[in-house]
Design a protein around this motif. Structure first.
Motif, short mmCIF file in Angstrom:
data_model
loop_
_atom_site.label_atom_id
_atom_site.label_comp_id
_atom_site.label_asym_id
_atom_site.label_seq_id
_atom_site.Cartn_x
_atom_site.Cartn_y
_atom_site.Cartn_z
N VAL A 184 0.84 -1.20 0.00
CA VAL A 184 0.00 0.00 0.00
C VAL A 184 0.88 1.25 0.00
CG1 VAL A 184 -1.65 1.35 1.36
CG2 VAL A 184 -1.98 -1.11 1.08
N TYR A 185 1.92 1.24 0.80
CA TYR A 185 2.82 2.40 0.86
C TYR A 185 3.56 2.59 -0.47
CZ TYR A 185 6.74 5.35 2.27
OH TYR A 185 7.68 6.35 2.36
N ALA A 186 4.01 1.48 -1.08
CA ALA A 186 4.74 1.58 -2.35
C ALA A 186 3.84 2.16 -3.44
CB ALA A 186 5.25 0.20 -2.76
N LEU A 187 2.59 1.74 -3.48
CA LEU A 187 1.67 2.28 -4.48
C LEU A 187 1.35 3.76 -4.21
CD1 LEU A 187 -0.77 -0.75 -4.89
CD2 LEU A 187 0.80 0.17 -6.60
N TYR A 188 1.23 4.10 -2.94
CA TYR A 188 1.00 5.51 -2.58
C TYR A 188 2.15 6.39 -3.05
CZ TYR A 188 1.04 9.68 0.39
OH TYR A 188 1.13 10.96 0.84
N ARG A 189 3.38 5.93 -2.80
CA ARG A 189 4.55 6.70 -3.23
C ARG A 189 4.61 6.82 -4.74
NH1 ARG A 189 9.12 7.16 -0.02
NH2 ARG A 189 9.94 8.24 -1.86
N LEU A 190 4.28 5.74 -5.44
CA LEU A 190 4.33 5.77 -6.90
C LEU A 190 3.28 6.73 -7.46
CD1 LEU A 190 5.53 4.59 -9.49
CD2 LEU A 190 3.80 2.80 -9.38
N ASN A 191 2.06 6.67 -6.94
CA ASN A 191 1.01 7.56 -7.42
C ASN A 191 1.33 9.02 -7.12
OD1 ASN A 191 -0.65 5.52 -8.47
ND2 ASN A 191 -1.60 5.14 -6.48
N ARG A 192 1.91 9.24 -5.95
CA ARG A 192 2.28 10.62 -5.59
C ARG A 192 3.36 11.15 -6.51
NH1 ARG A 192 4.31 12.57 0.44
NH2 ARG A 192 4.44 14.80 -0.03
N TYR A 193 4.35 10.29 -6.82
CA TYR A 193 5.43 10.70 -7.72
C TYR A 193 4.89 11.01 -9.11
CZ TYR A 193 9.44 10.28 -10.83
OH TYR A 193 10.39 10.50 -11.80
N GLN A 194 3.99 10.13 -9.60
CA GLN A 194 3.45 10.35 -10.93
C GLN A 194 2.59 11.61 -10.97
OE1 GLN A 194 4.12 8.68 -13.75
NE2 GLN A 194 5.63 7.58 -12.53
N GLY A 195 1.87 11.87 -9.88
CA GLY A 195 1.07 13.09 -9.83
C GLY A 195 1.94 14.35 -9.85
N THR A 196 3.03 14.32 -9.08
CA THR A 196 3.96 15.44 -9.06
C THR A 196 4.60 15.65 -10.44
OG1 THR A 196 4.46 15.00 -6.74
CG2 THR A 196 6.00 16.41 -7.95
N LYS A 197 4.95 14.56 -11.09
CA LYS A 197 5.58 14.63 -12.40
C LYS A 197 4.63 15.22 -13.43
CE LYS A 197 7.98 11.76 -15.81
NZ LYS A 197 8.39 10.39 -16.16
N SER A 198 3.36 14.84 -13.35
CA SER A 198 2.36 15.35 -14.28
C SER A 198 2.16 16.85 -14.11
CB SER A 198 1.03 14.62 -14.06
OG SER A 198 1.16 13.25 -14.33
N ASN A 199 2.17 17.31 -12.85
CA ASN A 199 2.00 18.73 -12.60
C ASN A 199 3.18 19.55 -13.15
OD1 ASN A 199 -0.43 18.32 -11.27
ND2 ASN A 199 0.54 18.11 -9.25
N ILE A 200 4.39 18.96 -13.02
CA ILE A 200 5.59 19.64 -13.53
C ILE A 200 5.55 19.73 -15.06
CG2 ILE A 200 8.09 19.53 -13.77
CD1 ILE A 200 8.18 18.32 -10.98
N ASP A 201 5.14 18.60 -15.67
CA ASP A 201 5.04 18.57 -17.14
C ASP A 201 3.97 19.51 -17.64
OD1 ASP A 201 7.02 16.74 -17.10
OD2 ASP A 201 5.71 14.98 -17.29
#
Length: 444
Positions: free
Chosen positions: A427-444
């Motif tokens: 659960v934690y690994a998926l949370y970190r992955l989704n958070r990273y992808q969300g941050t990356k999308s905002n930057i892009d």
């Protein structure tokens, strides 16, 4: 040169399942052979040899196969893994020899332990080649090795026991069988994969060209670069501790049974608990086939695909567990009578408890493969310290007062602890992955 294309997930699973089926049946056949030709004491002696050697070998192996198979970015080459595995295998043999001398076992038991250690040394070297093959998604090559290794092991162990009337002869036969498979099959397959990949090109169907050792005439040459090996050890060391703890977790009940109840009871427990392998075989086949794909999904940031595939695997684990409990309830005693002897069937209630433990373990095992595919290595060390500690406490408390049933209940307690905390890590690994992808999308 013939191109070795990666197989589909379905074909890899089919090959792996078939190979594991043959191998698991052969391993179970070894215990049946010892039970039929000898006594529960002989089964217990053989089991003790495995229990002493397994944690040491698991630690020095450093789980390199899993790291290699999930090395989607090709951070290390095969020669690095091979070099480190050879060092670890030599160290394991020295440690096991020291433990055997210090423990003061009877000479026959000591010889069994040393012969099994030699067999496991051959197996460890084969394992690093399997990591290479698994990385390139050609599980058929590993499956064929297992289909050769299993029956050959059973044959030579049986010959050894028949000729010597002792478990020592059987253990020596086992070492000979595993050595023959390494030198007669695994080395050749490793050479083929390496030569093929060195001439490959990137693409969805062809193997990725790896930066293999400069000595192209001998692609099996290990690389002894201290800096690189140091980095690989640092990466793999947590998993080495984890695998040692997993092995200890499996064998702790056996240590306590041998200490409090004797080799005869250990033999009965070992023979009966090996029936859990039917489900473990499916778990290993599916998980090993799916691990490279899980790693690619996670590395690519595809949390949906990662979660969906892992949930399917966990669902399979639940169904396997339910099936095992049903079989134990409906036909436990007849099965034990047929497979072993009436003295084993008298413990049919133990069989049921073991099937419950197996079902929970199947789920936790799939979750563990998911954690490794996500490259969460270090968190597994405290997780399995907790699991192994739970096992030791449960065995210390339950086995002296409840006997073999207490050992089975201790396995259930341990499996529950492992499943709950493994799920939390996922659960934690998926949370970190989704958070990273969300941050990356905002930057892009």
């Amino acid at each position: 040169m013939q191109q070795l294309k990666p197989l589909t997930l379905r074909r890899n699973f089919s090959w792996t399942f078939t190979g594991n089926l043959v191998y698991a049946a052969s391993q179970w056949g070894m215990l049946v052979l010892l039970a039929k030709l000898g006594s529960p004491e002989m089964v217990g002696q053989f089991t003790l040899g495995l229990a002493v050697t397994a944690p040491v070998v698991m630690f020095t192996n450093l789980q390199l196969r899993a790291i290699q198979a999930t090395d989607a970015k090709r951070d290390y080459v095969f020669s690095d893994y091979l070099g480190l595995r050879l060092i670890g295998t030599g160290l394991a043999l020295l440690i096991i020899a020291g433990i055997t001398l210090k423990a003061g076992y009877r000479w026959e038991t000591s010889l069994v332990i040393l012969a099994i250690a030699l067999a496991k040394a051959f197996e460890s070297i084969s394992d690093v080649f399997y990591g290479l093959i698994q990385q390139h998604e050609r599980m058929d090559r590993i499956a064929i090795a297992l289909m050769i290794k299993g029956p050959l092991s059973l044959l030579l162990l049986g010959i050894g026991v028949s000729l010597t009337g002792s478990v020592v002869g059987g253990a020596i036969g086992l070492a000979v069988a595993w050595g023959l498979v390494l030198f007669g099959w695994d080395l050749g397959n490793g050479r083929l994969i390496l030569k093929n990949s060195s001439h490959g090109r990137e693409g969805p169907d062809l193997l990725v060209a790896d930066a293999e050792p400069a000595n192209s005439e001998n692609p099996l040459y290990p690389r002894w670069d201290g800096k690189i090996l140091g980095k690989l050890v640092w990466l793999a060391l947590p998993l080495g501790f984890v695998m040692m703890l997993i092995s200890l977790n499996t064998n702790i009940p056996r240590y306590f049974i041998e200490r409090y109840l004797g080799e005869r009871e250990l033999g009965i427990f070992a023979a009966m608990s090996y029936l859990m392998v039917v489900g473990q075989m499916v778990v290993s086949a599916l998980a090993e086939s799916a691990s490279p794909r899980l790693a690619k999904y996670y590395a690519a940031g595809n949390s949906t695909a990662f979660r969906t595939l892992l949930l399917k695997l966990v669902g399979v684990g639940l169904m396997l567990g339910a099936g095992g409990v049903f079989v134990a309830v409906v036909a436990g005693k007849p099965i034990l009578t047929l497979l072993y002897k009436p003295e084993y069937a008298d413990r049919a209630d133990l069989f049921l408890w073991l099937m419950v433990a197996a079902g929970i373990w199947y789920v936790s095992a799939f979750l563990g493969y998911g954690i490794t595919a996500a490259r969460y290595f270090r968190v597994q060390m405290p997780l399995f310290v907790l699991v192994t500690g739970s096992s030791a406490i449960a065995c210390l408390w339950l086995i002296p007062i409840m006997g073999l049933r207490g050992a089975a209940i201790a396995l259930i307690v341990t499996a529950i602890v492992q499943a709950v905390f493994s799920f939390a890590v996922i659960v934690y690994a998926l949370y970190r992955l989704n958070r990273y992808q969300g941050t990356k999308s905002n930057i892009d």
